[in-house]
Design a protein around this motif. Structure first.
Motif, short mmCIF file in Angstrom:
data_model
loop_
_atom_site.label_atom_id
_atom_site.label_comp_id
_atom_site.label_asym_id
_atom_site.label_seq_id
_atom_site.Cartn_x
_atom_site.Cartn_y
_atom_site.Cartn_z
N UNK A 105 -6.27 -37.92 23.75
CA UNK A 105 -7.54 -37.78 24.46
C UNK A 105 -8.42 -36.72 23.80
N UNK A 106 -7.82 -35.57 23.48
CA UNK A 106 -8.57 -34.47 22.88
C UNK A 106 -9.05 -34.84 21.48
N UNK A 107 -8.16 -35.44 20.68
CA UNK A 107 -8.51 -35.79 19.31
C UNK A 107 -9.61 -36.85 19.27
N UNK A 108 -9.46 -37.91 20.06
CA UNK A 108 -10.46 -38.96 20.06
C UNK A 108 -11.79 -38.47 20.63
N UNK A 109 -11.73 -37.60 21.64
CA UNK A 109 -12.96 -37.01 22.16
C UNK A 109 -13.69 -36.22 21.09
N UNK A 110 -12.94 -35.47 20.28
CA UNK A 110 -13.54 -34.72 19.16
C UNK A 110 -14.10 -35.66 18.11
N UNK A 111 -13.38 -36.74 17.82
CA UNK A 111 -13.88 -37.72 16.85
C UNK A 111 -15.22 -38.29 17.30
N UNK A 112 -15.31 -38.62 18.59
CA UNK A 112 -16.56 -39.18 19.12
C UNK A 112 -17.66 -38.13 19.06
N UNK A 113 -17.35 -36.89 19.45
CA UNK A 113 -18.36 -35.82 19.48
C UNK A 113 -18.93 -35.56 18.10
N UNK A 114 -18.06 -35.44 17.11
CA UNK A 114 -18.50 -35.11 15.76
C UNK A 114 -18.89 -36.33 14.93
N UNK A 115 -18.66 -37.53 15.47
CA UNK A 115 -18.94 -38.73 14.70
C UNK A 115 -18.10 -38.79 13.44
N UNK A 116 -16.83 -38.43 13.58
CA UNK A 116 -15.92 -38.33 12.44
C UNK A 116 -15.79 -39.67 11.72
N UNK A 117 -15.95 -39.63 10.41
CA UNK A 117 -15.84 -40.85 9.61
C UNK A 117 -14.74 -40.64 8.57
N UNK A 118 -13.68 -41.39 8.72
CA UNK A 118 -12.54 -41.35 7.81
C UNK A 118 -12.44 -42.69 7.10
N UNK A 119 -11.71 -42.76 5.99
CA UNK A 119 -11.43 -44.07 5.39
C UNK A 119 -10.80 -44.99 6.44
N UNK A 120 -11.17 -46.25 6.38
CA UNK A 120 -10.76 -47.19 7.42
C UNK A 120 -9.25 -47.26 7.56
N UNK A 121 -8.52 -47.16 6.46
CA UNK A 121 -7.06 -47.19 6.52
C UNK A 121 -6.54 -46.01 7.34
N UNK A 122 -7.06 -44.81 7.07
CA UNK A 122 -6.62 -43.64 7.81
C UNK A 122 -7.00 -43.72 9.28
N UNK A 123 -8.20 -44.22 9.55
CA UNK A 123 -8.63 -44.39 10.94
C UNK A 123 -7.69 -45.32 11.69
N UNK A 124 -7.31 -46.43 11.03
CA UNK A 124 -6.42 -47.40 11.67
C UNK A 124 -5.03 -46.81 11.90
N UNK A 125 -4.53 -46.04 10.92
CA UNK A 125 -3.21 -45.43 11.06
C UNK A 125 -3.20 -44.42 12.20
N UNK A 126 -4.25 -43.61 12.31
CA UNK A 126 -4.33 -42.62 13.39
C UNK A 126 -4.38 -43.32 14.74
N UNK A 127 -5.24 -44.33 14.83
CA UNK A 127 -5.38 -45.07 16.09
C UNK A 127 -4.05 -45.72 16.46
N UNK A 128 -3.39 -46.32 15.49
CA UNK A 128 -2.11 -46.97 15.77
C UNK A 128 -1.05 -46.00 16.23
N UNK A 129 -0.98 -44.82 15.57
CA UNK A 129 0.01 -43.82 15.97
C UNK A 129 -0.23 -43.35 17.39
N UNK A 130 -1.48 -43.11 17.74
CA UNK A 130 -1.80 -42.67 19.11
C UNK A 130 -1.50 -43.76 20.13
N UNK A 131 -1.69 -45.01 19.71
CA UNK A 131 -1.46 -46.13 20.62
C UNK A 131 -0.01 -46.25 21.04
N UNK A 132 0.91 -45.85 20.17
CA UNK A 132 2.34 -45.94 20.50
C UNK A 132 2.65 -45.11 21.75
N UNK A 133 2.06 -43.93 21.85
CA UNK A 133 2.30 -43.08 23.01
C UNK A 133 1.84 -43.76 24.30
N UNK A 134 0.64 -44.31 24.25
CA UNK A 134 0.10 -44.97 25.45
C UNK A 134 0.92 -46.22 25.79
#
Length: 201
Positions: A105-134
């Motif tokens: 929640x904190x990380x994604x909130x920060x990503x939205x606030x700062x408009x963080x732009x990462x390479x699509x592969x890294x973005x997908x890996x981060x999202x996928x890793x966080x999704x496992x917890x949920x």
């Protein structure tokens, strides 16, 4: 006109977050009722921690530079969330689930606030890793009298709906050139994540 639309979008987003402030999840099943698709669908809506992450994924997917990210990030979340859900259903021990959910929640909130732009592969890996917890939390909290497949399809559909709501509000903000929407939404999500953290102490 634009200011009115951004206020409406933020009020809608805030209402979605406030709906989940009570600690009791609406997906709890009582008596001998069988938990199926509807209960699974309600589960992501019943907790502030899940709600924040699902909306944030949809909003951040709109912010990434590559247009295909709008599809790839939500799909990555859904796919890895299902894997986490299966781990939870079979009772596999995965440490740090609650910490991982709050961190997401904190990380994604920060990503939205700062408009963080990462390479699509890294973005997908981060999202996928966080999704496992949920996903693990959804699977582990599945009622004992649940129909596994229907319940899983339900929480996938509920999650996808929240992704679409996040994407829809973000696209509306971009169309109206209301960039401050992302800053305000990010702050709201970080505050919500801190609220969940405070309640867990």
């Amino acid at each position: 006109m634009g200011q009115r639309h951004i206020r409406h979008s933020l009020l809608f987003l805030g209402a979605m977050l406030c709906v989940s402030l009570p600690s009791a999840a609406i997906a709890h099943v009582g008596g001998h009722e069988t938990a199926g698709f509807l209960h699974g669908f309600q589960h992501p809506l019943g907790g502030l921690d899940h709600l924040v992450a699902m909306l944030a994924v949809g909003i951040w997917a709109v912010q990434v530079e590559e247009k295909q990210g709008r599809f790839l990030l939500p799909l990555s979340f859904l796919g890895l969330m299902l894997v986490g859900g299966l781990l939870g259903m079979v009772g596999m021990n995965v440490p740090g689930i609650e910490v991982g959910i709050i961190f997401s929640d904190l990380l994604l909130g920060c990503f939205v606030f700062f408009g963080t732009r990462l390479p699509l592969l890294w973005s997908s890996l981060i999202i996928g890793a966080l999704a496992v917890f949920h996903g693990y939390a959804h699977g582990a909290e599945m009622p004992t009298n649940a129909q596994g497949l229907q319940y899983a399809l339900g929480f996938l559909a509920g999650t996808a709906s929240l992704h679409l709501i996040g994407m829809g509000t973000a696209l509306l903000a971009l169309r109206r050139q209301q960039i401050q929407f992302f800053r305000i939404a990010g702050v709201m999500m970080v505050v919500a994540g801190l609220t969940v953290f405070a309640q867990s102490i």
